[in-house]
Motif scaffolding. Structure first.
Motif, PDB file in Angstrom:
ATOM      1  N   SER A   1    -117.526 -14.877 -13.679  1.00  0.00           N
ATOM      2  CA  SER A   1    -117.042 -13.634 -14.268  1.00  0.00           C
ATOM      3  C   SER A   1    -117.305 -13.718 -15.761  1.00  0.00           C
ATOM      4  O   SER A   1    -117.277 -14.798 -16.361  1.00  0.00           O
ATOM      5  N   ILE A   2    -117.553 -12.558 -16.361  1.00  0.00           N
ATOM      6  CA  ILE A   2    -117.903 -12.532 -17.773  1.00  0.00           C
ATOM      7  C   ILE A   2    -117.390 -11.241 -18.391  1.00  0.00           C
ATOM      8  O   ILE A   2    -117.472 -10.169 -17.786  1.00  0.00           O
ATOM      9  N   SER A   3    -116.847 -11.351 -19.597  1.00  0.00           N
ATOM     10  CA  SER A   3    -116.387 -10.177 -20.334  1.00  0.00           C
ATOM     11  C   SER A   3    -117.562  -9.582 -21.102  1.00  0.00           C
ATOM     12  O   SER A   3    -118.253 -10.286 -21.846  1.00  0.00           O
ATOM     13  N   LEU A   4    -117.810  -8.280 -20.905  1.00  0.00           N
ATOM     14  CA  LEU A   4    -118.864  -7.563 -21.600  1.00  0.00           C
ATOM     15  C   LEU A   4    -118.239  -6.460 -22.441  1.00  0.00           C
ATOM     16  O   LEU A   4    -117.152  -5.973 -22.126  1.00  0.00           O
ATOM     17  N   ARG A   5    -118.934  -6.048 -23.474  1.00  0.00           N
ATOM     18  CA  ARG A   5    -118.381  -4.997 -24.325  1.00  0.00           C
ATOM     19  C   ARG A   5    -119.421  -3.914 -24.586  1.00  0.00           C
ATOM     20  O   ARG A   5    -120.627  -4.166 -24.599  1.00  0.00           O
ATOM     21  N   SER A   6    -118.913  -2.697 -24.784  1.00  0.00           N
ATOM     22  CA  SER A   6    -119.753  -1.538 -25.054  1.00  0.00           C
ATOM     23  C   SER A   6    -119.378  -0.941 -26.402  1.00  0.00           C
ATOM     24  O   SER A   6    -118.186  -0.885 -26.741  1.00  0.00           O
ATOM     25  N   PRO A   7    -120.362  -0.481 -27.181  1.00  0.00           N
ATOM     26  CA  PRO A   7    -120.033   0.223 -28.425  1.00  0.00           C
ATOM     27  C   PRO A   7    -119.246   1.505 -28.172  1.00  0.00           C
ATOM     28  O   PRO A   7    -118.680   2.070 -29.102  1.00  0.00           O
ATOM     29  N   GLY A   8    -119.236   1.980 -26.912  1.00  0.00           N
ATOM     30  CA  GLY A   8    -118.439   3.153 -26.574  1.00  0.00           C
ATOM     31  C   GLY A   8    -119.151   4.477 -26.755  1.00  0.00           C
ATOM     32  O   GLY A   8    -118.557   5.526 -26.519  1.00  0.00           O
TER      33      GLY A   8
ATOM     34  N   LEU B   1    -117.344  -8.259 -15.584  1.00  0.00           N
ATOM     35  CA  LEU B   1    -118.289  -8.292 -14.478  1.00  0.00           C
ATOM     36  C   LEU B   1    -118.032  -9.560 -13.671  1.00  0.00           C
ATOM     37  O   LEU B   1    -118.069 -10.666 -14.215  1.00  0.00           O
ATOM     38  N   SER B   2    -117.744  -9.403 -12.389  1.00  0.00           N
ATOM     39  CA  SER B   2    -117.533 -10.547 -11.493  1.00  0.00           C
ATOM     40  C   SER B   2    -118.571 -10.494 -10.388  1.00  0.00           C
ATOM     41  O   SER B   2    -118.773  -9.448  -9.759  1.00  0.00           O
ATOM     42  N   ILE B   3    -119.236 -11.619 -10.159  1.00  0.00           N
ATOM     43  CA  ILE B   3    -120.280 -11.711  -9.138  1.00  0.00           C
ATOM     44  C   ILE B   3    -120.063 -12.981  -8.329  1.00  0.00           C
ATOM     45  O   ILE B   3    -119.813 -14.060  -8.890  1.00  0.00           O
TER      46      ILE B   3
ATOM     47  N   GLY C   1    -137.045 -20.613   9.355  1.00  0.00           N
ATOM     48  CA  GLY C   1    -135.599 -20.557   9.483  1.00  0.00           C
ATOM     49  C   GLY C   1    -135.066 -19.218   9.016  1.00  0.00           C
ATOM     50  O   GLY C   1    -135.822 -18.306   8.666  1.00  0.00           O
ATOM     51  N   GLN C   2    -133.756 -19.116   9.014  1.00  0.00           N
ATOM     52  CA  GLN C   2    -133.092 -17.895   8.575  1.00  0.00           C
ATOM     53  C   GLN C   2    -131.907 -18.232   7.692  1.00  0.00           C
ATOM     54  O   GLN C   2    -131.238 -19.256   7.870  1.00  0.00           O
ATOM     55  N   GLY C   3    -131.677 -17.353   6.730  1.00  0.00           N
ATOM     56  CA  GLY C   3    -130.533 -17.520   5.851  1.00  0.00           C
ATOM     57  C   GLY C   3    -129.722 -16.243   5.798  1.00  0.00           C
ATOM     58  O   GLY C   3    -130.285 -15.138   5.788  1.00  0.00           O
ATOM     59  N   ARG C   4    -128.410 -16.391   5.780  1.00  0.00           N
ATOM     60  CA  ARG C   4    -127.539 -15.222   5.623  1.00  0.00           C
ATOM     61  C   ARG C   4    -127.084 -15.177   4.180  1.00  0.00           C
ATOM     62  O   ARG C   4    -126.396 -16.083   3.698  1.00  0.00           O
ATOM     63  N   PHE C   5    -127.501 -14.130   3.460  1.00  0.00           N
ATOM     64  CA  PHE C   5    -127.138 -13.944   2.070  1.00  0.00           C
ATOM     65  C   PHE C   5    -125.987 -12.940   1.994  1.00  0.00           C
ATOM     66  O   PHE C   5    -125.980 -11.933   2.703  1.00  0.00           O
ATOM     67  N   ARG C   6    -125.054 -13.222   1.103  1.00  0.00           N
ATOM     68  CA  ARG C   6    -123.920 -12.308   0.932  1.00  0.00           C
ATOM     69  C   ARG C   6    -123.583 -12.196  -0.544  1.00  0.00           C
ATOM     70  O   ARG C   6    -123.634 -13.193  -1.284  1.00  0.00           O
ATOM     71  N   LEU C   7    -123.235 -10.987  -0.971  1.00  0.00           N
ATOM     72  CA  LEU C   7    -122.937 -10.708  -2.369  1.00  0.00           C
ATOM     73  C   LEU C   7    -121.671  -9.871  -2.469  1.00  0.00           C
ATOM     74  O   LEU C   7    -121.488  -8.914  -1.716  1.00  0.00           O
ATOM     75  N   ARG C   8    -120.806 -10.240  -3.409  1.00  0.00           N
ATOM     76  CA  ARG C   8    -119.616  -9.446  -3.712  1.00  0.00           C
ATOM     77  C   ARG C   8    -119.555  -9.273  -5.231  1.00  0.00           C
ATOM     78  O   ARG C   8    -119.818 -10.226  -5.977  1.00  0.00           O
ATOM     79  N   TRP C   9    -119.216  -8.076  -5.686  1.00  0.00           N
ATOM     80  CA  TRP C   9    -119.185  -7.837  -7.133  1.00  0.00           C
ATOM     81  C   TRP C   9    -118.122  -6.816  -7.498  1.00  0.00           C
ATOM     82  O   TRP C   9    -117.670  -6.036  -6.650  1.00  0.00           O
ATOM     83  N   SER C  10    -117.772  -6.805  -8.789  1.00  0.00           N
ATOM     84  CA  SER C  10    -116.881  -5.774  -9.330  1.00  0.00           C
ATOM     85  C   SER C  10    -117.138  -5.659 -10.824  1.00  0.00           C
ATOM     86  O   SER C  10    -117.593  -6.611 -11.478  1.00  0.00           O
ATOM     87  N   PHE C  11    -116.829  -4.485 -11.356  1.00  0.00           N
ATOM     88  CA  PHE C  11    -117.016  -4.215 -12.788  1.00  0.00           C
ATOM     89  C   PHE C  11    -115.821  -3.360 -13.218  1.00  0.00           C
ATOM     90  O   PHE C  11    -115.791  -2.150 -13.022  1.00  0.00           O
ATOM     91  N   VAL C  12    -114.812  -4.019 -13.774  1.00  0.00           N
ATOM     92  CA  VAL C  12    -113.530  -3.352 -14.022  1.00  0.00           C
ATOM     93  C   VAL C  12    -113.163  -3.443 -15.496  1.00  0.00           C
ATOM     94  O   VAL C  12    -113.554  -4.376 -16.218  1.00  0.00           O
ATOM     95  N   ALA C  13    -112.370  -2.472 -15.961  1.00  0.00           N
ATOM     96  CA  ALA C  13    -111.907  -2.454 -17.345  1.00  0.00           C
ATOM     97  C   ALA C  13    -111.037  -3.668 -17.610  1.00  0.00           C
ATOM     98  O   ALA C  13    -110.294  -4.146 -16.746  1.00  0.00           O
ATOM     99  N   SER C  14    -111.139  -4.199 -18.830  1.00  0.00           N
ATOM    100  CA  SER C  14    -110.364  -5.388 -19.185  1.00  0.00           C
ATOM    101  C   SER C  14    -110.111  -5.387 -20.679  1.00  0.00           C
ATOM    102  O   SER C  14    -110.704  -4.620 -21.442  1.00  0.00           O
ATOM    103  N   GLY C  15    -109.244  -6.300 -21.122  1.00  0.00           N
ATOM    104  CA  GLY C  15    -109.096  -6.561 -22.543  1.00  0.00           C
ATOM    105  C   GLY C  15    -110.203  -7.482 -22.995  1.00  0.00           C
ATOM    106  O   GLY C  15    -111.006  -7.955 -22.209  1.00  0.00           O
ATOM    107  N   ASN C  16    -110.239  -7.780 -24.275  1.00  0.00           N
ATOM    108  CA  ASN C  16    -111.296  -8.656 -24.769  1.00  0.00           C
ATOM    109  C   ASN C  16    -110.925 -10.112 -24.631  1.00  0.00           C
ATOM    110  O   ASN C  16    -111.682 -10.972 -25.021  1.00  0.00           O
TER     111      ASN C  16
END
Length: 303
Positions: free
Chosen positions: A43-50, A13-15, A288-303
């Protein structure tokens, strides 16, 4: 959140979150203008029991989400009871756990450390045994994968923040008593060991394999630390501080990822009406005003 036995599926997971804004403060005769720029990335590696599940742990209904989490914890806890030699199908399971705790406590012969160890062990087992069986909550068509952080996960953290504020303030509300009101902050961090350890243990992400969309439980923003120069009412101070996160930024980012595609980018301009340095002691109005921006991805990886 407990994870089931391996084999695991791993994803990264990358944010990345940005905030830029301009603000003005007025409390006549006092005034100030501020500009801010924040950038958070991790970015952080996450795992699923599958195992595909029939319901999402991050169901949008709060009550159902709480019930699903409780049942998931109970279901994982049954493995602990089985490992301890209990028949988890027994209708009097809680009574059997309590009886064994009593027997083992008696064997301690009033030795305090032994009694404490038995109490801690069986308090967890008894809590699991007493939970009602709500397995029907997961009875839908299998489609969801649960991903969790885990101790020692691979992760990277970076936070940068700056704030520039200039104005005049007075304790007496007299124009002739105005003195400089200044806040200058430059902060950055790559995450302490403690922060990185916490990052590994606090995430839950649900992947809907049918729609290929994700839900993120906790859009974390790492702390940026920096030297802060502050002048107010004629007094100056220089010290190291954690830079406050832009008000509303974390909640906005969380809302974007309650249900989203596996990768993307979003932005929005929103009002900024709270003090940028986190100091709410000065009366008056921030605009005032603020411009917020977000970019993310969730891709398969090794451990």
């Amino acid at each position: 959140m407990p994870a089931c036995a391996a084999p695991y599926q791993f994803r990264e997971l990358s944010i990345e979150v940005w905030a830029e804004g301009q603000q003005q403060w007025r409390n006549e005769p006092q005034w100030a203008s501020a500009s801010l720029r924040h950038h958070y990335r991790y970015s952080i590696s996450l795992r699923s029991p599958g195992k595909l599940e029939g319901a999402s742990l991050l169901d949008p209904d709060p009550r159902r989400r709480i019930a699903l989490r409780a049942e998931y914890l109970r279901r994982n806890g049954l493995a602990q009871l089985k490992a301890a030699g209990f028949d988890t199908e027994a209708p009097d399971l809680a009574a059997r756990v309590a009886q064994r705790q009593e027997q083992q406590s008696a064997a301690c012969q009033d030795e305090p450390d032994c009694l404490m160890r038995i109490s801690l062990q069986y308090s967890t087992l008894l809590a699991i045994a007493q939970q009602p069986d709500n397995s029907q909550l997961f009875a839908g068509p299998p489609r969801y994968l649960f991903f969790f952080g885990y101790p020692g996960c691979r992760n990277q953290v970076q936070a940068q923040a700056e704030l520039h504020l200039r104005g005049e303030a007075t304790r007496t509300q007299a124009r002739g008593q105005l003195k400089p009101y200044v806040v200058e902050v430059q902060g950055q961090s790559s995450g302490s060991a403690q922060e990185q350890a916490r990052l590994c243990e606090q995430f839950t992400v649900v992947l809907d394999t049918q729609t290929q969309r994700l839900s993120v439980d906790n859009v974390y923003l790492p702390a940026a630390w920096g030297q802060t120069h502050r002048e107010l009412y004629g007094h100056a101070d220089d010290s190291l501080h954690e830079v406050p996160i832009v008000p509303g930024l974390q909640g906005w980012a969380q809302q974007q990822l309650r249900e989203a595609p596996l990768s993307g980018e979003r932005s929005e301009t929103l009002p900024l009406t709270l003090p940028p340095d986190g100091d709410g002691s000065l009366l008056g109005r921030w605009q005032g005003q603020g411009r917020f921006r977000l970019r993310w991805s969730f891709v398969a990886s090794g451990n």
